[in-house]
Design an enzyme around this catalytic site. Structure first.
Site, PDB file in Angstrom:
ATOM      1  N   ARG A  28      11.454  40.280 -32.258  1.00  0.00           N
ATOM      2  CA  ARG A  28      10.660  40.498 -31.049  1.00  0.00           C
ATOM      3  C   ARG A  28      10.824  39.338 -30.072  1.00  0.00           C
ATOM      4  O   ARG A  28      10.811  38.166 -30.485  1.00  0.00           O
ATOM      5  CB  ARG A  28       9.177  40.690 -31.401  1.00  0.00           C
ATOM      6  CG  ARG A  28       8.974  41.912 -32.244  1.00  0.00           C
ATOM      7  CD  ARG A  28       7.569  42.467 -32.249  1.00  0.00           C
ATOM      8  NE  ARG A  28       7.531  43.574 -33.197  1.00  0.00           N
ATOM      9  CZ  ARG A  28       7.909  44.825 -32.924  1.00  0.00           C
ATOM     10  NH1 ARG A  28       8.314  45.143 -31.698  1.00  0.00           N
ATOM     11  NH2 ARG A  28       7.868  45.766 -33.851  1.00  0.00           N
ATOM     12  N   HIS A  99      22.887  38.451 -26.737  1.00  0.00           N
ATOM     13  CA  HIS A  99      21.691  39.201 -27.146  1.00  0.00           C
ATOM     14  C   HIS A  99      21.507  40.424 -26.265  1.00  0.00           C
ATOM     15  O   HIS A  99      21.633  40.343 -25.050  1.00  0.00           O
ATOM     16  CB  HIS A  99      20.433  38.317 -27.106  1.00  0.00           C
ATOM     17  CG  HIS A  99      20.205  37.610 -25.805  1.00  0.00           C
ATOM     18  ND1 HIS A  99      20.916  36.483 -25.451  1.00  0.00           N
ATOM     19  CD2 HIS A  99      19.356  37.857 -24.787  1.00  0.00           C
ATOM     20  CE1 HIS A  99      20.509  36.058 -24.268  1.00  0.00           C
ATOM     21  NE2 HIS A  99      19.565  36.882 -23.827  1.00  0.00           N
TER      22      HIS A  99
HETATM   23  P1  AMP Z   1      18.044  35.896 -21.295  1.00  0.00           P
HETATM   24  O1  AMP Z   1      17.302  35.455 -20.059  1.00  0.00           O
HETATM   25  O2  AMP Z   1      18.734  37.222 -21.134  1.00  0.00           O
HETATM   26  O3  AMP Z   1      18.969  34.813 -21.815  1.00  0.00           O
HETATM   27  O4  AMP Z   1      16.934  36.171 -22.392  1.00  0.00           O
HETATM   28  C1  AMP Z   1      16.474  35.205 -23.285  1.00  0.00           C
HETATM   29  C2  AMP Z   1      15.234  35.783 -23.925  1.00  0.00           C
HETATM   30  O5  AMP Z   1      14.927  35.030 -25.071  1.00  0.00           O
HETATM   31  C3  AMP Z   1      13.992  35.762 -23.010  1.00  0.00           C
HETATM   32  O6  AMP Z   1      13.512  37.094 -22.814  1.00  0.00           O
HETATM   33  C4  AMP Z   1      12.995  34.892 -23.805  1.00  0.00           C
HETATM   34  O7  AMP Z   1      11.658  35.364 -23.693  1.00  0.00           O
HETATM   35  C5  AMP Z   1      13.529  35.029 -25.213  1.00  0.00           C
HETATM   36  N1  AMP Z   1      13.191  33.939 -26.115  1.00  0.00           N
HETATM   37  C6  AMP Z   1      13.259  32.597 -25.863  1.00  0.00           C
HETATM   38  N2  AMP Z   1      12.905  31.881 -26.944  1.00  0.00           N
HETATM   39  C7  AMP Z   1      12.591  32.792 -27.919  1.00  0.00           C
HETATM   40  C8  AMP Z   1      12.141  32.686 -29.278  1.00  0.00           C
HETATM   41  N3  AMP Z   1      11.941  31.488 -29.877  1.00  0.00           N
HETATM   42  N4  AMP Z   1      11.911  33.828 -29.966  1.00  0.00           N
HETATM   43  C9  AMP Z   1      12.105  35.028 -29.383  1.00  0.00           C
HETATM   44  N5  AMP Z   1      12.528  35.197 -28.119  1.00  0.00           N
HETATM   45  C10 AMP Z   1      12.770  34.091 -27.386  1.00  0.00           C
END
Ligand code: AMP
Ligand code: ZN
Length: 114
Positions: A28, A99
């Site tokens: 999540r 991701h």
């Molecule tokens: P992006 O901007 O596409 O690189 O998305 C990175 C995503 O990672 C964002 O939606 C963040 O909320 C999420 N994120 C950052 N740190 C964590 C974490 N420790 N666990 C889960 N999601 C995370």
């Protein structure tokens, strides 16, 4: 190892896992942008989806397969859902480990904010 998602793969940083395969992990998002917001990553480090797809098309397919199964388990399929791979600076990619964002559970609005 300074990659956040590699640290999640190794267990060094906790995450709420929803699915694990030999090659992928789904957990999540810590700051959900929709009622259901799950990230699907490769266990192996690739910087982004373009790098992954050209290096290992089979593994890229496995990320999509996990995304589809997660969407099904989350009950997102009937009403629809969105899969996003932010790639690079203009897309606002914050974590340089490939991701897929799987988003759904409510109407998601327009594809782009602008
Ligand atoms: P992006 O901007 O596409 O690189 O998305 C990175 C995503 O990672 C964002 O939606 C963040 O909320 C999420 N994120 C950052 N740190 C964590 C974490 N420790 N666990 C889960 N999601 C995370
Ligand atoms: Zn990584």
């Amino acid at each position: 190892m300074d990659c956040l998602f590699c640290r999640i793969v190794s267990g060094e940083i906790p995450a709420t896992l929803v699915r694990e395969t030999d090659t992928t992990l789904a957990f999540r998002d810590i700051t959900p942008k929709a009622a259901s917001h799950i990230l699907v990553i490769t266990k192996e480090h690739y910087a982004d989806v373009a790098t992954l797809a050209q290096a290992d098309a089979k593994l890229a397919g496995e990320v999509l397969e996990t995304a589809a199964i997660v969407a099904e388990h989350e009950g997102l399929v009937a009403d629809g859902f969105r899969v996003i791979f932010n790639t690079g600076e203009y897309a606002g990619q914050e974590v340089s480990h490939v991701h897929a964002h799987v988003l759904g559970g409510e109407p998601l609005g327009p594809m782009l904010a602008k």
